[in-house]
Design a protein around this motif. Structure first.
Motif, PDB file in Angstrom:
ATOM      1  N   ALA A 153       0.861  -1.199  -0.055  1.00  0.00           N
ATOM      2  CA  ALA A 153      -0.042  -0.009  -0.047  1.00  0.00           C
ATOM      3  C   ALA A 153       0.894   1.188  -0.205  1.00  0.00           C
ATOM      4  CB  ALA A 153      -0.943  -0.118   1.353  1.00  0.00           C
ATOM      5  N   GLN A 159      -3.923   1.940   1.663  1.00  0.00           N
ATOM      6  CA  GLN A 159      -4.117   1.372   2.814  1.00  0.00           C
ATOM      7  C   GLN A 159      -5.251   1.096   3.157  1.00  0.00           C
ATOM      8  OE1 GLN A 159      -1.735   4.109   5.298  1.00  0.00           O
ATOM      9  NE2 GLN A 159       0.183   2.880   5.147  1.00  0.00           N
ATOM     10  N   HIS A 242      -1.104  -2.427   9.877  1.00  0.00           N
ATOM     11  CA  HIS A 242      -1.319  -0.807   9.767  1.00  0.00           C
ATOM     12  C   HIS A 242      -2.586  -0.575   9.021  1.00  0.00           C
ATOM     13  CE1 HIS A 242       1.930   0.829  11.900  1.00  0.00           C
ATOM     14  NE2 HIS A 242       2.760   0.098  11.491  1.00  0.00           N
ATOM     15  N   SER A 243      -2.740  -1.279   7.731  1.00  0.00           N
ATOM     16  CA  SER A 243      -3.792  -0.836   6.907  1.00  0.00           C
ATOM     17  C   SER A 243      -5.166  -1.248   7.619  1.00  0.00           C
ATOM     18  CB  SER A 243      -3.771  -2.054   5.771  1.00  0.00           C
ATOM     19  OG  SER A 243      -2.793  -1.925   4.887  1.00  0.00           O
ATOM     20  N   SER A 246      -5.804   2.031   9.611  1.00  0.00           N
ATOM     21  CA  SER A 246      -5.796   3.324   8.774  1.00  0.00           C
ATOM     22  C   SER A 246      -7.445   2.941   8.326  1.00  0.00           C
ATOM     23  CB  SER A 246      -5.187   3.249   7.379  1.00  0.00           C
ATOM     24  OG  SER A 246      -3.926   3.386   7.776  1.00  0.00           O
TER      25      SER A 246
END
Length: 398
Positions: A153, A159, A242-243, A246
């Motif tokens: 991403a 993301q 992390h995606s 987000s």
């Protein structure tokens, strides 16, 4: 070097100096031109070629194949010949000897000749070293397995979209497709547990992105949530976590403005008045968000998998799950919250929105087609009178 040789060398040096090119400004000028040309070349490489996108470094990802930059590949390959207990020979002894040999070169190389053809031993040794470096580099490139490519991403939109996909697979069955929580149904060990909403202001306003990351990574074992990070035995890389964060932040936090591209990419396409839905355009988006979390391998789902069109149409303990043109298909009945022999209401915790149920119904009435091209060629959705009666009892089991 004796006095005679030294005198001849100095005389030759002086003659060359008198008829040669001055270091300043001539050589300096040439060096500046070459340096600027190399600079422009590197800028061109950066603009037009760039660097291959890779996911963030994740020490817990054992599938990653570490390798240095190309100019150190020969050392990378050389270490294969010093395994286990003698690894220190390749990592410490040999590099140290090579560096010392270069540092002490002026002290042990007393040969007065500088022309390479008159320095056969030194030229041969250096040639062998260079050939060895080239050979080891080539062997390293050829023998090292290709790194498995994963989606990276690069933008916030990427993301968010990637995070929605990962959330749909790993989180929906407990937290709901929209983070609404509620009673968990069908999850072994958590049956009947009530989960609080995670899409509320109480959660979004009081928890940082790092807190969300840590909860997903490490889990909350005492509350029944297992760890999902690779470092703690889970299935998700740091980039995937992390995606998810987000996606959560920009979807449920009203202080964060989701990019328009991400909102469009994550939206389920609407239907025109006479449009026939297709799996690839309409149904897949619904299934991915609301169904795949449970209907994938390893879950209690009567062997009904829904990761693609073929699985949706053909898997399950009592296939077929969908009969084209037949609204009595078990999947349609269960998304209408019927309790039938093949199973209970789907999704278990919360009914689909009416517009999503309508898409499923119109898809079945249109023949349960796979591609957009097939749907476009089929024409309009048939009326109820045109729907053929089922020829036999059907009892599929999602």
């Amino acid at each position: 070097m004796n006095e005679e040789q030294k005198r001849e060398y100095l005389e030759k040096y002086q003659r060359e100096k008198d008829q040669g090119t001055k270091f300043y400004p001539d050589i300096i000028y040439k060096d500046l031109l070459i340096t600027f040309a190399i600079f422009l070349f590197l800028v061109g490489l950066a603009i037009f070629v760039g660097v291959a996108a890779e996911p963030p470094a994740d020490p817990s990802d054992s599938s990653y194949i570490p390798r240095p930059e190309w100019y150190f590949l020969f050392l990378f390959e050389m270490l294969k010949y010093f395994p286990g207990a003698i690894e220190w020979v390749g990592t410490v002894i040999i590099p140290t000897i090579a560096v010392l040999a270069l540092l002490l070169l002026p002290f042990y190389d007393r040969n007065p000749e500088r022309y390479w053809k008159k320095r056969k031993l030194a030229t041969a040794i250096m040639g062998i070293v260079v050939i060895g470096i080239v050979v080891l580099t080539i062997v390293a490139v050829v023998s090292t397995p290709a790194q498995e490519e994963g989606a990276v991403a690069l933008t916030l939109t990427d993301q968010i979209v990637a995070g929605q996909d990962v959330y749909s697979v790993y989180c929906v069955e407990c937290h709901g497709a929209d983070g609404e929580g509620g009673e968990i149904v069908g999850v072994e060990g958590l049956e009947g547990v009530f989960v609080k909403p995670i899409n509320s202001q109480d959660e979004m306003y009081t928890r940082s992105d790092q807190t969300f990351f840590d909860i997903i990574d490490y889990g909350q074992p005492e509350l029944g949530m297992p760890p999902f990070g690779l470092a703690y035995g889970g299935e998700l890389s740091r980039g995937e976590i992390h995606s998810i964060v987000s996606f959560m932040r920009y979807t449920w936090d009203d202080r964060a403005e989701i990019p328009e591209e991400a909102a469009q990419a994550g939206a389920i396409p609407t239907l025109g008045p006479d449009e026939i839905p297709s799996y690839e355009v309409h149904i897949e988006a619904i299934v991915k968000r609301y169904c795949v979390s449970c209907h994938r391998p390893g879950k209690k789902n009567n062997n009904y998998l829904m990761r693609d069109y073929i699985e949706t149409m053909e898997t399950g303990d009592n296939t077929p799950n969908i009969i084209p043109f037949d609204l009595n298909s078990n999947l349609i009945r269960m998304i209408h919250r019927e309790e039938i022999e093949a199973g209970g209401p789907m999704p278990p915790t919360k009914a689909l929105k009416p517009e999503l149920i309508e898409i499923f119904e119109r898809w079945v009435l249109g023949g349960a087609l796979n591609t957009a091209e097939e749907a476009a060629a089929a024409g309009a959705v048939p009326t109820d009178e045109a729907i053929p009666e089922p020829t036999e009892a059907v009892n599929p089991s999602p």
